[in-house]
Each structure stands twice: as structure tokens, then as C-alpha cells.
Design a protein around this motif. Structure first.
Motif, PDB file in Angstrom:
ATOM      1  N   MET A  46       0.647  -1.567  -0.228  1.00  0.00           N
ATOM      2  CA  MET A  46      -0.007  -0.059   0.046  1.00  0.00           C
ATOM      3  C   MET A  46       0.889   1.334   0.022  1.00  0.00           C
ATOM      4  O   MET A  46       2.168   1.304   0.735  1.00  0.00           O
ATOM      5  CB  MET A  46      -0.451   0.129   0.441  1.00  0.00           C
ATOM      6  N   THR A  47       0.315   2.012  -1.218  1.00  0.00           N
ATOM      7  CA  THR A  47       1.117   3.923  -0.946  1.00  0.00           C
ATOM      8  C   THR A  47       0.429   4.395  -0.626  1.00  0.00           C
ATOM      9  O   THR A  47      -0.567   4.784  -1.471  1.00  0.00           O
ATOM     10  CB  THR A  47       1.510   3.232  -2.380  1.00  0.00           C
ATOM     11  N   ALA A  48       1.090   6.034   0.000  1.00  0.00           N
ATOM     12  CA  ALA A  48       0.252   7.183  -0.278  1.00  0.00           C
ATOM     13  C   ALA A  48       0.852   7.742  -1.274  1.00  0.00           C
ATOM     14  O   ALA A  48       1.562   7.356  -2.017  1.00  0.00           O
ATOM     15  CB  ALA A  48       1.386   8.284   1.699  1.00  0.00           C
ATOM     16  N   LEU A  49      -0.364   9.009  -1.187  1.00  0.00           N
ATOM     17  CA  LEU A  49      -0.443   9.923  -3.021  1.00  0.00           C
ATOM     18  C   LEU A  49      -0.099  11.531  -1.853  1.00  0.00           C
ATOM     19  O   LEU A  49      -1.597  11.545  -1.339  1.00  0.00           O
ATOM     20  CB  LEU A  49      -1.379   9.043  -3.648  1.00  0.00           C
ATOM     21  N   GLU A  50       0.294  11.831  -2.711  1.00  0.00           N
ATOM     22  CA  GLU A  50       0.255  13.376  -2.338  1.00  0.00           C
ATOM     23  C   GLU A  50       0.370  13.970  -3.655  1.00  0.00           C
ATOM     24  O   GLU A  50       1.003  13.750  -4.242  1.00  0.00           O
ATOM     25  CB  GLU A  50       1.695  13.737  -1.605  1.00  0.00           C
ATOM     26  N   LEU A  51      -0.609  15.095  -3.942  1.00  0.00           N
ATOM     27  CA  LEU A  51      -0.660  16.418  -4.747  1.00  0.00           C
ATOM     28  C   LEU A  51      -0.366  17.941  -4.280  1.00  0.00           C
ATOM     29  O   LEU A  51      -0.743  17.632  -2.969  1.00  0.00           O
ATOM     30  CB  LEU A  51      -2.001  16.274  -5.329  1.00  0.00           C
ATOM     31  N   ARG A  52       0.050  18.572  -4.438  1.00  0.00           N
ATOM     32  CA  ARG A  52       1.185  19.484  -3.737  1.00  0.00           C
ATOM     33  C   ARG A  52       1.524  20.815  -4.681  1.00  0.00           C
ATOM     34  O   ARG A  52       2.182  20.645  -5.645  1.00  0.00           O
ATOM     35  CB  ARG A  52       2.809  19.530  -3.655  1.00  0.00           C
ATOM     36  N   GLU A  53       0.083  21.703  -4.703  1.00  0.00           N
ATOM     37  CA  GLU A  53      -0.337  22.526  -5.716  1.00  0.00           C
ATOM     38  C   GLU A  53      -0.883  22.601  -6.893  1.00  0.00           C
ATOM     39  O   GLU A  53       0.609  22.645  -7.993  1.00  0.00           O
ATOM     40  CB  GLU A  53       1.305  23.910  -5.145  1.00  0.00           C
ATOM     41  N   LEU A  54      -1.004  21.144  -7.323  1.00  0.00           N
ATOM     42  CA  LEU A  54      -1.137  20.252  -8.418  1.00  0.00           C
ATOM     43  C   LEU A  54      -2.040  21.854  -9.442  1.00  0.00           C
ATOM     44  O   LEU A  54      -2.966  22.137  -9.145  1.00  0.00           O
ATOM     45  CB  LEU A  54      -2.287  19.383  -8.061  1.00  0.00           C
ATOM     46  N   ARG A  55      -1.442  22.401 -10.699  1.00  0.00           N
ATOM     47  CA  ARG A  55      -2.656  22.925 -11.543  1.00  0.00           C
ATOM     48  C   ARG A  55      -1.823  22.556 -13.002  1.00  0.00           C
ATOM     49  O   ARG A  55      -1.579  21.706 -13.404  1.00  0.00           O
ATOM     50  CB  ARG A  55      -1.242  24.635 -11.445  1.00  0.00           C
ATOM     51  N   LYS A  56      -3.277  22.641 -13.281  1.00  0.00           N
ATOM     52  CA  LYS A  56      -3.145  23.015 -14.538  1.00  0.00           C
ATOM     53  C   LYS A  56      -4.361  23.914 -15.722  1.00  0.00           C
ATOM     54  O   LYS A  56      -5.201  24.305 -15.223  1.00  0.00           O
ATOM     55  CB  LYS A  56      -4.584  21.242 -14.845  1.00  0.00           C
ATOM     56  N   THR A  57      -3.805  24.726 -16.202  1.00  0.00           N
ATOM     57  CA  THR A  57      -3.976  25.427 -17.374  1.00  0.00           C
ATOM     58  C   THR A  57      -3.558  25.222 -19.225  1.00  0.00           C
ATOM     59  O   THR A  57      -2.899  24.762 -19.150  1.00  0.00           O
ATOM     60  CB  THR A  57      -2.971  26.689 -17.625  1.00  0.00           C
ATOM     61  N   TYR A  58      -4.724  25.914 -19.935  1.00  0.00           N
ATOM     62  CA  TYR A  58      -5.143  25.212 -21.236  1.00  0.00           C
ATOM     63  C   TYR A  58      -5.483  26.374 -21.744  1.00  0.00           C
ATOM     64  O   TYR A  58      -5.512  27.422 -21.477  1.00  0.00           O
ATOM     65  CB  TYR A  58      -6.440  24.487 -21.591  1.00  0.00           C
ATOM     66  N   ARG A  59      -4.449  26.730 -23.027  1.00  0.00           N
ATOM     67  CA  ARG A  59      -4.179  28.060 -23.570  1.00  0.00           C
ATOM     68  C   ARG A  59      -4.376  27.241 -25.258  1.00  0.00           C
ATOM     69  O   ARG A  59      -3.466  27.235 -25.847  1.00  0.00           O
ATOM     70  CB  ARG A  59      -2.972  28.207 -23.387  1.00  0.00           C
ATOM     71  N   PRO A  60      -6.285  27.543 -25.383  1.00  0.00           N
ATOM     72  CA  PRO A  60      -6.309  27.368 -26.732  1.00  0.00           C
ATOM     73  C   PRO A  60      -5.834  28.846 -27.160  1.00  0.00           C
ATOM     74  O   PRO A  60      -6.078  29.745 -27.259  1.00  0.00           O
ATOM     75  CB  PRO A  60      -8.402  27.133 -26.237  1.00  0.00           C
ATOM     76  N   ARG A  61      -5.730  28.275 -28.636  1.00  0.00           N
ATOM     77  CA  ARG A  61      -5.072  29.536 -30.061  1.00  0.00           C
ATOM     78  C   ARG A  61      -5.989  30.642 -29.974  1.00  0.00           C
ATOM     79  O   ARG A  61      -7.248  29.606 -30.279  1.00  0.00           O
ATOM     80  CB  ARG A  61      -4.815  28.731 -31.200  1.00  0.00           C
TER      81      ARG A  61
ATOM     82  N   GLU B 133      -1.965  -4.924  -9.739  1.00  0.00           N
ATOM     83  CA  GLU B 133      -1.158  -4.601  -8.798  1.00  0.00           C
ATOM     84  C   GLU B 133      -0.789  -3.370  -8.428  1.00  0.00           C
ATOM     85  O   GLU B 133       0.427  -2.772  -8.286  1.00  0.00           O
ATOM     86  CB  GLU B 133      -0.160  -5.283  -8.268  1.00  0.00           C
ATOM     87  N   PRO B 134      -1.596  -1.896  -8.903  1.00  0.00           N
ATOM     88  CA  PRO B 134      -1.029  -1.448  -8.840  1.00  0.00           C
ATOM     89  C   PRO B 134      -0.615   0.021  -7.171  1.00  0.00           C
ATOM     90  O   PRO B 134      -1.720  -0.505  -6.751  1.00  0.00           O
ATOM     91  CB  PRO B 134      -2.151   0.220  -9.888  1.00  0.00           C
ATOM     92  N   ASP B 135       0.087   0.921  -7.184  1.00  0.00           N
ATOM     93  CA  ASP B 135       0.819   1.441  -6.171  1.00  0.00           C
ATOM     94  C   ASP B 135      -0.793   2.623  -5.992  1.00  0.00           C
ATOM     95  O   ASP B 135      -1.277   2.722  -4.484  1.00  0.00           O
ATOM     96  CB  ASP B 135       1.465   2.427  -6.176  1.00  0.00           C
ATOM     97  N   VAL B 136      -1.271   3.065  -6.714  1.00  0.00           N
ATOM     98  CA  VAL B 136      -2.744   3.677  -7.084  1.00  0.00           C
ATOM     99  C   VAL B 136      -3.789   3.463  -7.952  1.00  0.00           C
ATOM    100  O   VAL B 136      -3.103   2.952  -9.241  1.00  0.00           O
ATOM    101  CB  VAL B 136      -2.523   5.792  -7.044  1.00  0.00           C
ATOM    102  N   LEU B 137      -4.768   3.095  -7.634  1.00  0.00           N
ATOM    103  CA  LEU B 137      -6.382   2.762  -8.009  1.00  0.00           C
ATOM    104  C   LEU B 137      -6.460   4.618  -8.296  1.00  0.00           C
ATOM    105  O   LEU B 137      -7.550   5.165  -7.426  1.00  0.00           O
ATOM    106  CB  LEU B 137      -6.765   2.207  -7.550  1.00  0.00           C
TER     107      LEU B 137
END
Length: 357
Positions: free
Chosen positions: A1-16, A157-161
């Protein structure tokens, strides 16, 4: 079993030719090993984009993703050991269930046929697919297809599902059955899991914790009880709960009450400066029809639902209707005059929507 951490995760799309779109705006979450987190929110809030970034299917604009304390942000999807069960199943129609389950394993080096066959048999038994291993997807029910999709994510047998709206294509009966099976499988196998859903019942019943998302931001994260009993914003309060919470605008008075209209006042659970605009939140089950005491109201509609009922009431001078959950023996007529009293009351700032409790 494995811990998961997201740190200040960002996603910006730049459509033309158009302004940038911030789909995910700096979210931070930490899942303990074996925990199931429900990522809950309306369509377009960024929850599926978040899932795709964790899986490596979407490049990250900023922030970091850590699995077991190690950053995987720059790793391709195939090297993250993250299993994904997609909303649309994504099964190969010409292949049998067994072949669908084995496909990813056979594509990897070092997996011989006997080892693959044993792993297919083992996961099929775990998720209840042993009897349909020779069938093709076209001959399966929606519930069986969903279990195949889940088994294919688990067999590596993934670490994260990651589960993307896993029950959205099922009817009510199949959804209830599959939800119970999903919870059992996750508990038995102990995978650290994120469930992406817009269905509050699904999140409340399955998740150890829930993160409510809106416009790319986590509004509140906590246990299902914390989210329901102590909502941090009017959005969370309104999004979680069925029937929906009553949200009534008012003005805080010097007497510790909120004035909703000239003749309607509700006691506040906290001290609020007089004259401050507030929103009073009262869940339908926290309201009760009373005798002589309580706020006068008029019955607009009553829906008897056997084990309970839903009454819609009009309060004098208050524009919004009040929804009350009634007992099984209650019978109310249209325009009947009643009185209603509030139990637990939530209070929010009218401008920001933030809880004042």
C-alpha cells in the motif's frame, strides 16, 4: 500500500486565439496508504482533469505528484504503476474477458503465459468474473463490464487506483449492488484510491474522506460526516444533501437572531455583528412541524413518500420556499397553515459564502 500526495497541482489550457483556462488551480491533497478519497463536484469543476494528471495522461502545468514519497510528475504513464478504471469501460470488443484482463500483462516483458493465466484467474475470482471469462464484452451486462474495467486496473497490482465515474452508466439496482462490491474489493485489496464522481450518494457511501471541488479549487476536504454536518461554504452545503439544504438570506440582529423578513426570525448558532448580511442554512431533516410554537408557514405542496414526506412551505415575506422532511404519518393539505421550528442551524457570510461557525 502506498500514500499519494498532490502539491499545489495546476493545469492551465491555452487554446489558440482564446484566453487561458485554469482547469485546476493549485490543489493540495494527501491520501494515506489504503485510503479511499472521493473527489466530488459538478461537471467541469476539474476533477477528471486532476485524475488524468495523476495517471500521467495529461501534462501538469505546475505542482507535484508524489507516490510513496517519490515524485512521478515527470514519469510517463506506463512507469507510474497507477491503475485507472474509465467511465466508458474502454474494453476491447473482439477479445474475451480473460483476454481483456491479460492484454496489458502480456504487453510487458517478463510475464510468461502461465503467470498471466494465474493472475487473471485470481483477480477474476476476487471481483466475481470467473463465470464470464470466455464471454465477450457485447454479451455482458453493464455491471459486469464495469467489473471487467475495474479488474483490468487491479490486475497490474497498482500503487494507486483511480476510478473515473465508475457507476455512472448503471441503473439504480445495478449501482447499489456494484457500489457495495466496489467497497468490499477496495477494502480487501487495500489500494490507495481516488474516486471521481458527481454523485454525492456514491461519494458519501464509499469514501473515507471527500474533497468537494468547484472551479478547479478544493472547497472542503473531510470525512463524509464533517462535510455534511459542518459545510465550509454555501456551495458545499448545497451540493451535499438530499433534499438540498434550505439557504435563506437574512440580516443578523443584535438579539442573536437573523431576520429573514419583517415577521420571520431564526436564532443564530454563533455571535454575528448586528446588521451583517448572512445566509441561514437549515437542512430539511433539521426542521420540524410544531404545534403552537414555531414560525407560521403555509403549505405549498406535500409529497408523501411512504417512509417519509417532503413539505414545501411559504414563509411570510420570504421569497425562497422552505423544504421540510416530514414523518411517514403526516398528511398536509394545500394552503394549510402550520408552524415550523429549526434545530441545527448553519450560518454563512452572504458575500463570501464561507461558514461563520
Amino acid at each position: 500500500m502506498t500514500a499519494l500526495e498532490l502539491r499545489e497541482l495546476r493545469k492551465t489550457y491555452r487554446p489558440r486565439g482564446r484566453p487561458p483556462v485554469e482547469a485546476v488551480r493549485g490543489i493540495g491533497l494527501r491520501l494515506g496508504s489504503g485510503e479511499l478519497l472521493g473527489l466530488l463536484g459538478p461537471s467541469g469543476c476539474g476533477k477528471s482533469t486532476t485524475l488524468r494528471m495523476i495517471a500521467g495522461l495529461e501534462p501538469v502545468t505546475g505542482g507535484d505528484i508524489l507516490v510513496g514519497g517519490t515524485s512521478v510528475t515527470d514519469r510517463p504513464a506506463r512507469r507510474r504503476n497507477i491503475g485507472v478504471a474509465f467511465e466508458n469501460y474502454a474494453l476491447y470488443p473482439p477479445l474475451t474477458v480473460a483476454e481483456n484482463l491479460a492484454f496489458g500483462l502480456r504487453a510487458r516483458r517478463g510475464n510468461d503465459r502461465d503467470a498471466v493465466r494465474r493472475r487473471v484467474a485470481r483477480i477474476a475470482e476476487r471481483v466475481g468474473l470467473t463465470d464470464v471469462l470466455d464471454a465477450r464484452p457485447a454479451g455482458l451486462s453493464s455491471g459486469q463490464k464495469q467489473r471487467v474495467s475495474l479488474a483490468r486496473a487491479l490486475i497490474r497490482e497498482p500503487d494507486v487506483l483511480l476510478l473515473d465515474e465508475p457507476l455512472s452508466h448503471l441503473d439504480a439496482a445495478q449501482r447499489d449492488t456494484t457500489r457495495r462490491e466496489l467497497k468490499r474489493i477496495q477494502r480487501d485489496l487495500g489500494h490507495t484510491t481516488i474516486l471521481v464522481t458527481h454523485d454525492q450518494e456514491e461519494a458519501m457511501s464509499l469514501a473515507d474522506r471527500i474533497a468537494v471541488m468547484r472551479d478547479g479549487v478544493i472547497q472542503q476536504a473531510g470525512t463524509p460526516y464533517e462535510i455534511y454536518d459542518r459545510p465550509a461554504t454555501t456551495f458545499v452545503a448545497d451540493f451535499v444533501g438530499e433534499p438540498a439544504i434550505n439557504l435563506l438570506p437574512g440580516i443578523a440582529g443584535a438579539d442573536g437572531h437573523a431576520r429573514l423578513s419583517a415577521g420571520v426570525r431564526v436564532p443564530l448558532p454563533v455571535s454575528v455583528p448586528a446588521g451583517r448580511p448572512v445566509v441561514v442554512g437549515i437542512r430539511p431533516e433539521d426542521l420540524a412541524l410544531t404545534g403552537a410554537d414555531g414560525i407560521p408557514a403555509r403549505v405549498v405542496a406535500h409529497e408523501p413518500l411512504l417512509e417519509s414526506g417532503i413539505a414545501t412551505l411559504a414563509l411570510a415575506g420570504v421569497e425562497r420556499r422552505l423544504v421540510v422532511l416530514t414523518g411517514p404519518g403526516v398528511r398536509l393539505a394545500h394552503d394549510e397553515q402550520v408552524r415550523v421550528a429549526a434545530g441545527l442551524v448553519h450560518v454563512f457570510d452572504a458575500e463570501t459564502g464561507d461558514s461563520l461557525r
